[in-house]
Design an enzyme around this catalytic site. Structure first.
Site, PDB file in Angstrom:
ATOM      1  N   TYR A 128      67.551  -2.871  32.712  1.00  0.00           N
ATOM      2  CA  TYR A 128      66.855  -2.059  33.730  1.00  0.00           C
ATOM      3  C   TYR A 128      65.456  -2.644  34.008  1.00  0.00           C
ATOM      4  O   TYR A 128      64.461  -1.938  33.953  1.00  0.00           O
ATOM      5  CB  TYR A 128      66.710  -0.596  33.289  1.00  0.00           C
ATOM      6  CG  TYR A 128      67.954   0.054  32.761  1.00  0.00           C
ATOM      7  CD1 TYR A 128      68.888   0.647  33.629  1.00  0.00           C
ATOM      8  CD2 TYR A 128      68.217   0.097  31.398  1.00  0.00           C
ATOM      9  CE1 TYR A 128      70.026   1.266  33.136  1.00  0.00           C
ATOM     10  CE2 TYR A 128      69.363   0.703  30.903  1.00  0.00           C
ATOM     11  CZ  TYR A 128      70.261   1.284  31.774  1.00  0.00           C
ATOM     12  OH  TYR A 128      71.399   1.890  31.287  1.00  0.00           O
ATOM     13  N   ASN A 157      58.522  -5.554  36.056  1.00  0.00           N
ATOM     14  CA  ASN A 157      57.271  -4.928  35.635  1.00  0.00           C
ATOM     15  C   ASN A 157      56.895  -5.280  34.194  1.00  0.00           C
ATOM     16  O   ASN A 157      55.757  -5.661  33.917  1.00  0.00           O
ATOM     17  CB  ASN A 157      57.399  -3.409  35.787  1.00  0.00           C
ATOM     18  CG  ASN A 157      56.142  -2.673  35.413  1.00  0.00           C
ATOM     19  OD1 ASN A 157      55.096  -2.880  35.996  1.00  0.00           O
ATOM     20  ND2 ASN A 157      56.226  -1.807  34.416  1.00  0.00           N
ATOM     21  N   GLU A 204      69.252  -6.096  36.104  1.00  0.00           N
ATOM     22  CA  GLU A 204      68.896  -5.026  37.028  1.00  0.00           C
ATOM     23  C   GLU A 204      69.988  -4.940  38.088  1.00  0.00           C
ATOM     24  O   GLU A 204      70.481  -5.969  38.566  1.00  0.00           O
ATOM     25  CB  GLU A 204      67.534  -5.317  37.677  1.00  0.00           C
ATOM     26  CG  GLU A 204      67.145  -4.419  38.845  1.00  0.00           C
ATOM     27  CD  GLU A 204      67.099  -2.937  38.470  1.00  0.00           C
ATOM     28  OE1 GLU A 204      67.651  -2.125  39.232  1.00  0.00           O
ATOM     29  OE2 GLU A 204      66.520  -2.600  37.407  1.00  0.00           O
ATOM     30  N   ASP A 230      64.535   0.424  29.686  1.00  0.00           N
ATOM     31  CA  ASP A 230      63.750   1.390  30.477  1.00  0.00           C
ATOM     32  C   ASP A 230      64.722   2.075  31.433  1.00  0.00           C
ATOM     33  O   ASP A 230      64.695   1.855  32.643  1.00  0.00           O
ATOM     34  CB  ASP A 230      62.649   0.650  31.237  1.00  0.00           C
ATOM     35  CG  ASP A 230      61.701   1.596  31.961  1.00  0.00           C
ATOM     36  OD1 ASP A 230      61.848   2.821  31.802  1.00  0.00           O
ATOM     37  OD2 ASP A 230      60.826   1.105  32.706  1.00  0.00           O
ATOM     38  N   CYS A 246      61.727   8.056  30.582  1.00  0.00           N
ATOM     39  CA  CYS A 246      61.128   9.024  31.502  1.00  0.00           C
ATOM     40  C   CYS A 246      61.694  10.421  31.282  1.00  0.00           C
ATOM     41  O   CYS A 246      61.388  11.338  32.044  1.00  0.00           O
ATOM     42  CB  CYS A 246      61.344   8.587  32.958  1.00  0.00           C
ATOM     43  SG  CYS A 246      63.069   8.431  33.437  1.00  0.00           S
ATOM     44  N   GLU A 298      56.201  10.206  30.152  1.00  0.00           N
ATOM     45  CA  GLU A 298      56.787   8.911  29.833  1.00  0.00           C
ATOM     46  C   GLU A 298      56.555   8.653  28.349  1.00  0.00           C
ATOM     47  O   GLU A 298      55.445   8.866  27.834  1.00  0.00           O
ATOM     48  CB  GLU A 298      56.131   7.815  30.670  1.00  0.00           C
ATOM     49  CG  GLU A 298      56.957   6.567  30.834  1.00  0.00           C
ATOM     50  CD  GLU A 298      57.875   6.616  32.049  1.00  0.00           C
ATOM     51  OE1 GLU A 298      58.581   5.630  32.287  1.00  0.00           O
ATOM     52  OE2 GLU A 298      57.891   7.656  32.740  1.00  0.00           O
TER      53      GLU A 298
END
Length: 367
Positions: free
Chosen positions: A217, A222, A238, A298, A323, A357
């Site tokens: 992911y 990032n 991804e 993530d 998250c 988070e």
């Protein structure tokens, strides 16, 4: 597009409540304290969406009360970046007298950076023609002194881009600055300062390594790009086509050459790695040549699926960015059978909300 008025004076109390709630949720895994990172109290969101309300000659932004669905007129947006607030005020004044640009306009989206760049997306309930493009081009010119902006027009089965659908954000981690391609209508971390804190925290806990990193992911790269210098190579996956394109462009922009990005879902990658699926993309990336002992995940709010959890548990070290504390806890029920948590953090990505988070570093018990 909901909004409740924020009270910055109550932020410390809200933050402490989040910290206490998260420690309580993670305490059964041995977590007694957290590294915590507070958000700026205002102007922390780098993107925002507003409905546009037409009332005679008047034109204004609205959001909705999440409890009553009552319309809230938005003359400013305190959570939004300072650039969003400057742009939204000037844009609405320029749209009001322009019948071509305002006709059947129902939504405006802003994507901004800390480097004074922005994408403004105008959404319509009508087809967009060359006359619209001419007026939108002129509008873009009028904003030149305020910011470097691009304008996108969207309508049913239609997208007109003037002149790029991306911006370049500068992400500062330690003593380095990374250039990050961020594309309209693709996921990006909304809170720039907390995002930098998350990356810095991860780098602090991984150190330098003589092996490779697997990242699931990876989004627009990032974490991928700043972490590349900490490993021999990085293999990142991804599913989003636009995010993969942004990540690859960002790697080139930063002259990072030890990263391989594969467009596959975590589930597909797990099946390919286990030999349960044939995949041209996996073969081209030569995924089995990587010596990955650390994995970073993530995932979306749903967390990791069962098979990916099994695959991830085989790695010596796991960095889990979540998250959703509830699905994180569910996944930790499984992962802590083989691993122990050696560090945990709370990042207040979304202040004045219940969302939080979380970062967790796990080490295999057999190491």
């Amino acid at each position: 597009m909901t909004y409740k008025k924020i009270d910055t004076t109550n932020y410390p109390e809200q933050f402490r409540h989040k910290e206490e709630s998260l420690i309580k949720k993670l305490s059964k895994f041995g977590v007694q304290q957290l590294d915590t990172f507070e958000s700026p109290r205002k102007h922390y969101r780098m993107r925002a969406e507003f409905r546009v309300w037409h009332e005679g000659d008047a034109l204004y932004y609205i959001m909705f009360n999440p409890e009553t669905r009552e319309k809230i007129r938005m003359g400013e947006f305190l959570p939004g970046s300072e650039l969003i607030n400057r742009l939204m005020k000037q844009l609405i004044e320029k749209l009001k007298p322009n019948p071509i640009l305002r006709n059947k306009l129902f939504q405006v989206d802003f994507l901004t950076t800390t480097t004074n760049q922005a994408v403004i997306s105008l959404l319509y309930h009508r087809p967009l023609d060359d006359e619209w493009e001419k007026e939108a081009t002129a509008l873009r010119e009028e904003f030149k002194e305020l910011a470097d902006i691009n304008i996108i027009g969207r309508a049913r089965k239609q997208k007109r881009v003037l002149f790029d659908d991306s911006v370049i954000e500068h992400v500062n981690v330690g003593n380095k600055t990374y250039q990050s391609i961020q594309t309209e209508n693709s996921f990006t971390q909304p809170n720039a300062r907390i995002n930098e804190a998350m990356i810095g925290w991860v780098k602090q806990h991984i150190g330098q390594n003589d092996h490779d990193l697997l990242e699931l992911y990876c989004g627009n790269g990032n974490f991928t790009l700043p972490l590349a210098e900490n490993f021999q190579r990085v293999l990142a996956t991804e599913i989003s086509k636009s995010s993969v394109a942004s990540a690859r462009r960002s790697a080139e922009l930063n002259n990072i050459e030890n990263v391989t990005i594969v467009r596959m879902s975590a589930e597909e990658f797990t099946e390919a790695l286990n030999g349960e699926r044939s995949s041209r993309r996996a073969d081209e990336a030569d995924i089995k040549s990587f010596d990955c002992k650390t994995v970073l995940v993530d995932p979306p709010r749903a967390g990791l699926d069962t098979e990916t959890l099994k695959m991830v548990s085989a790695y010596s070290r796991i960095i889990y960015i979540s998250c959703n504390p509830d699905t994180l806890a569910e996944n930790l029920d499984y992962l802590t059978e083989t691993h122990e948590i050696i560090a945990a953090a709370m990042f207040d990505q979304f202040p004045y909300t219940d969302h939080v988070e979380t970062g967790v570093v796990l080490k295999a018990k057999t190491d």
